[in-house]
Write an enzyme that holds these catalytic residues in place. Structure first.
Site, PDB file in Angstrom:
ATOM      1  N   HIS A 145       0.842  -1.205   0.000  1.00  0.00           N
ATOM      2  CA  HIS A 145       0.000   0.000   0.000  1.00  0.00           C
ATOM      3  C   HIS A 145       0.877   1.255   0.000  1.00  0.00           C
ATOM      4  CE1 HIS A 145      -3.295   2.728   0.944  1.00  0.00           C
ATOM      5  NE2 HIS A 145      -2.653   3.149   2.015  1.00  0.00           N
ATOM      6  N   GLU A 210     -10.779   1.919   3.256  1.00  0.00           N
ATOM      7  CA  GLU A 210      -9.469   1.339   3.571  1.00  0.00           C
ATOM      8  C   GLU A 210      -9.708   0.038   4.330  1.00  0.00           C
ATOM      9  OE1 GLU A 210      -6.970   4.268   5.555  1.00  0.00           O
ATOM     10  OE2 GLU A 210      -6.294   5.008   3.600  1.00  0.00           O
TER      11      GLU A 210
HETATM   12 MN    MN Z   1      -6.070   4.224   7.497  1.00  0.00          MN
END
Ligand code: MN
Length: 437
Positions: A145, A210
């Site tokens: 990420h 997320e």
């Molecule tokens: Mn976060």
């Protein structure tokens, strides 16, 4: 050291028939905690443990005399409308209750009739955020990420030099954390187009999810003390699912130099269930660091970490758009990742967080950070999946998404399983986007 005990025995079955279904999230080997009350009742919220499609009402079970008298002080903490007090008792108390719950729910247990009267169907309850979350710290522990996002801003130098040395995090906001099943309005904030001279106040156009693991602190530490790596997990109660919703356009304009602010604090969603660290013992993995990378400083490294510091926890993101809902279509899975992708372990997060003497408290929440894997179908945020909004993802029935639209419902799921242990799940963390106010 992590030890298996009789509660992990894969052969155990329960007299609660739904707990023996191979697809359930909640077999007798799991036994996660939530705070619940029956729908439509004004009764007090209280603690429960999941078994199959039922919940054991722990207060009722205590009053029915299902457990030994010696457990009374522990069980009384579970009368409360939050788990904090129970979380603060520490792992011996958690483990003792788990053993007695396991024995009471097994096929052939002693007091089945009494305990059966204390079961409530999961379909008939409302949940609450399971702990009073004092402080919420969001980490950034997936290097995939961090690299994918870094590439969008700095193609030549995606990973900042501190990343491989420090578990990066920031202090988030706990007041807007809500339990699965809620809705929230698209946030407004300052947006500034790259070619504009000035920002405007407007609804966010780049709303994202997320995919994170929520890590709940159990027993805290005194201000001024640090938690050593090999004791770190004694301070962790368990794990849940966390959707750390993000407004990418607000974030892009506000985040320098102090980090995210209003782009994150409008909503976060947690699953109702917390799976204890003890339940996760059979699913632990080696933790390793590629030889070509910097190795952790000594305070963040140990034999136990290398042996079993990671958790093999499958993570999924599902989307159901308003159009899909209108046509009666189920949600569609858009990503599949795993917490074992984390560059930093739970223990390293705890130890690093306290190395300066910062005190953690029972019920504090850590977010793992968006848990992306190395592949296109394992990314935990739309920002990555769409290359910053340039390449839409296609949903199976023909809709496209770069970022979320009003009416979209996003659901996170998680589970563990392997050849030697049954599937245990985390339930879900689900919420729907409403139009801006
Ligand atoms: Mn976060």
């Amino acid at each position: 050291m992590l030890n298996l005990n009789e509660t992990h025995n894969p052969k155990l079955t329960s007299w609660v028939a739904s707990a023996n279904d191979r697809k359930t999230d909640f077999p007798i080997q799991n036994l996660p905690y939530s705070i619940f009350r029956r729908k439509g009742q004004s009764e007090a919220f209280r603690a429960g443990v999941a078994i199959g499609d039922q919940i054991v009402d722990l207060k009722a079970a205590h009053k029915a005399g299902v457990f030994p008298v010696g457990l009374t002080p522990t069980l009384k903490t579970l009368y409360k409308p939050r788990l904090n007090k129970f979380m603060s008792l520490g792992k011996d108390a958690w483990s003792e209750l788990r053993l007695h719950l396991s024995r009471a729910l097994r096929e052939g247990a002693d007091k089945i009739t009494q305990l059966e009267a204390c079961l409530v169907s999961q379909s008939q309850v409302d949940y609450k955020v399971p702990a009073r979350i004092g402080d919420y710290t969001d980490f950034y522990t997936s290097i995939h990420h961090a690299t994918n996002v870094g590439k969008l801003f700095r193609p030549d130098n995606p990973l900042l030099p501190n990343y491989q040395w420090v578990p990066i995090g920031y202090h988030g906001r706990s007041s807007s954390i809500r339990v699965s099943g809620h809705e929230f309005h698209r946030p407004c904030g300052q947006l500034k187009a790259p070619d504009a001279d000035t920002p405007i106040l407007a609804p966010c156009k780049r709303l994202d999810y997320e995919l994170e693991v929520g890590i709940y602190i159990g027993k805290g530490n005194e201000l001024g003390s640090a938690i050593a790596l090999d004791n770190a997990e004694d301070h962790v109660f368990g794990l849940g699912l966390l959707n750390d919703w993000s407004a990418r356009d607000i974030q892009a304009w506000e985040y320098q130099p102090l980090g995210p602010f209003l782009s994150k604090s409008f909503a976060s969603t947690v699953s109702p269930w917390i799976v204890t660290m003890e339940a996760l013992t059979p699913y632990r993995d080696n933790w390793s660091r590629q030889e070509s990378h910097p190795q952790p400083l000594p305070y963040l490294d140990s034999h136990d970490l290398r042996n079993s510091g990671a958790v093999d926890m499958h993570l999924e993101i599902h989307i159901q758009t308003a159009a899909m809902r209108a046509e009666g279509m189920p949600s569609e899975r858009v990503a599949l990742s795993n917490f074992n992708q984390s560059y930093w372990s739970i223990s390293q997060m705890v130890t690093h967080h306290t190395v300066n003497g910062c005190n953690l408290k029972a019920g504090d929440l850590f977010g793992s950070g968006t848990m992306s894997g190395p592949n296109a179908d394992s990314v935990g945020a739309l920002l990555e999946a769409t290359a910053g909004g340039r390449e839409p993802i296609m949903l199976g029935h023909g809709e496209k998404r770069t970022f979320l639209e009003d009416g979209d419902t996003v659901t996170l799921k998680g589970y563990c399983n392997n050849d030697n242990a049954p599937r245990i799940g985390f339930g879900e963390a689900s919420a729907r986007v409403l139009p801006a106010v």
